[in-house]
Design an enzyme around this catalytic site. Structure first.
Site, PDB file in Angstrom:
ATOM      1  N   CYS A  51      35.337  32.854  -7.567  1.00  0.00           N
ATOM      2  CA  CYS A  51      34.026  32.307  -7.195  1.00  0.00           C
ATOM      3  C   CYS A  51      32.979  32.754  -8.209  1.00  0.00           C
ATOM      4  O   CYS A  51      32.890  33.937  -8.546  1.00  0.00           O
ATOM      5  CB  CYS A  51      33.628  32.763  -5.793  1.00  0.00           C
ATOM      6  SG  CYS A  51      32.015  32.108  -5.254  1.00  0.00           S
ATOM      7  N   CYS A  78      31.309  29.088  -1.113  1.00  0.00           N
ATOM      8  CA  CYS A  78      32.773  28.982  -1.194  1.00  0.00           C
ATOM      9  C   CYS A  78      33.430  29.272   0.146  1.00  0.00           C
ATOM     10  O   CYS A  78      34.662  29.299   0.242  1.00  0.00           O
ATOM     11  CB  CYS A  78      33.305  29.946  -2.255  1.00  0.00           C
ATOM     12  SG  CYS A  78      33.260  31.697  -1.778  1.00  0.00           S
ATOM     13  N   CYS A  83      29.920  41.286   3.222  1.00  0.00           N
ATOM     14  CA  CYS A  83      28.801  42.191   3.477  1.00  0.00           C
ATOM     15  C   CYS A  83      28.033  42.418   2.183  1.00  0.00           C
ATOM     16  O   CYS A  83      28.599  42.890   1.190  1.00  0.00           O
ATOM     17  CB  CYS A  83      29.322  43.515   4.038  1.00  0.00           C
ATOM     18  SG  CYS A  83      28.021  44.777   4.220  1.00  0.00           S
ATOM     19  N   CYS A 123      60.143  59.692  22.423  1.00  0.00           N
ATOM     20  CA  CYS A 123      60.930  60.392  23.440  1.00  0.00           C
ATOM     21  C   CYS A 123      60.149  60.365  24.755  1.00  0.00           C
ATOM     22  O   CYS A 123      58.957  60.696  24.778  1.00  0.00           O
ATOM     23  CB  CYS A 123      61.181  61.833  22.998  1.00  0.00           C
ATOM     24  SG  CYS A 123      61.852  62.905  24.289  1.00  0.00           S
ATOM     25  N   CYS A 136      75.771  55.278  19.307  1.00  0.00           N
ATOM     26  CA  CYS A 136      75.583  54.521  20.536  1.00  0.00           C
ATOM     27  C   CYS A 136      74.138  54.633  21.023  1.00  0.00           C
ATOM     28  O   CYS A 136      73.272  55.167  20.344  1.00  0.00           O
ATOM     29  CB  CYS A 136      76.550  55.009  21.605  1.00  0.00           C
ATOM     30  SG  CYS A 136      76.199  56.699  22.153  1.00  0.00           S
ATOM     31  N   CYS A 148      68.317  56.942  27.233  1.00  0.00           N
ATOM     32  CA  CYS A 148      68.918  55.705  26.750  1.00  0.00           C
ATOM     33  C   CYS A 148      67.963  55.024  25.782  1.00  0.00           C
ATOM     34  O   CYS A 148      66.779  54.836  26.094  1.00  0.00           O
ATOM     35  CB  CYS A 148      69.228  54.774  27.929  1.00  0.00           C
ATOM     36  SG  CYS A 148      69.746  53.112  27.433  1.00  0.00           S
TER      37      CYS A 148
END
Length: 270
Positions: A51, A78, A83, A123, A136, A148
């Site tokens: 620009c 444009c 700011c 956790c 697993c 799990c």
């Protein structure tokens, strides 16, 4: 000035326009415009890529020493909204100093936070982020808690499916005291994730949806006939972009603002 030491005459704009060819006149106009903008505290170049426009702010706030802290939003031809005080993207309702602090915070933590959000789970006992990279679904945290990976239920001795809490059932997590570091990280993650979400949505609206809607407007214009009847579509996407911008900066404001409990609740409600 004239190169003769005894002469104090300046080479004025009229001389360039009267004596030079078009190529050199254009070059002079370019340098004159640059000199005007760069030596005028009320004028700045638009920071958007490619620009060539400059903006003049005739507001007294732009000349004030405190203007470096106050956001002065301007809109270039444009379509880039920025700011005037700090040259960054428009960022109301936060100040320029808040913006700098947020940028420094992100520079220190955002990359880590992005990785943590994408690759770890906390956790359920100590809230420490844990990465699952093999094995697993049974996880053992360094605090000793076993859980799990899929549903975060207690998995001591692989027994969590026997007490009525299978992995396909949503579990409400109880509130627990967290370490100060973890609490700060969780708070930052909350604001950063929502800031990032609105920033992404803003960019999609501006870079993807707006060009696409302009194509749709051309097609719709052929059926309706009056161009003014389809311009509301472009206005709507620009409104969405502005709203997303405002929303993302409210999360920065919420992160830094020294709220009291009632103020924070009202701010969140708004």
């Amino acid at each position: 000035r004239c190169p003769d030491p005894k002469c104090r005459e300046r080479v004025r704009a009229g001389m360039f326009r009267g004596l030079c060819d078009q190529k050199h006149r254009d070059k002079y106009e370019l340098f004159a415009k640059r000199a005007f903008v760069e030596h005028n505290p009320q004028a700045k170049w638009c920071p958007a890529p490619d620009c060539q426009n400059a903006i003049i702010v005739r507001d007294s706030l732009a000349r004030s020493p405190t203007s470096v802290q106050q956001s002065i939003d301007v809109l270039c031809k444009c379509s880039h909204r920025w700011c005037f005080s700090c040259g960054e993207e428009a960022h109301k309702p936060i100040t320029c100093s808040m913006l700098r602090k947020w940028a420094e915070k992100n520079q220190d933590e955002a990359e880590n936070m992005t990785w943590i959000l994408a690759n770890t789970k906390p956790c359920p006992k100590c809230q420490y982020p844990i990465e699952k990279n093999q094995g697993c679904m049974h996880m053992s945290c360094r605090c000793g808690h076993q859980f799990c990976w899929l549903c975060l239920a207690d998995d001591t001795n692989y027994q969590h499916t026997r007490d009525g809490r299978p992995c396909n059932k949503f579990l409400e997590q109880p509130d627990k005291e967290q370490e100060a570091v973890r609490a700060n990280l969780a708070r930052y993650a909350h604001f950063f994730e929502r800031f990032r979400s609105h920033d992404h949505a803003q960019n999609v609206a501006k870079d993807v949806t707006l060009p696409k809607i302009k194509e749709d407007m051309e097609k719709l214009h052929k059926h309706i006939g009056a161009w003014i009847e389809v311009t509301f579509l472009e206005d709507a996407i620009k409104q969405i972009t502005d709203c997303r911008r405002m929303l993302k900066w409210t999360y920065v404001y919420g992160f830094f603002a020294p709220f009291k409990k009632e103020q924070e609740d009202y701010f969140t409600y708004q």
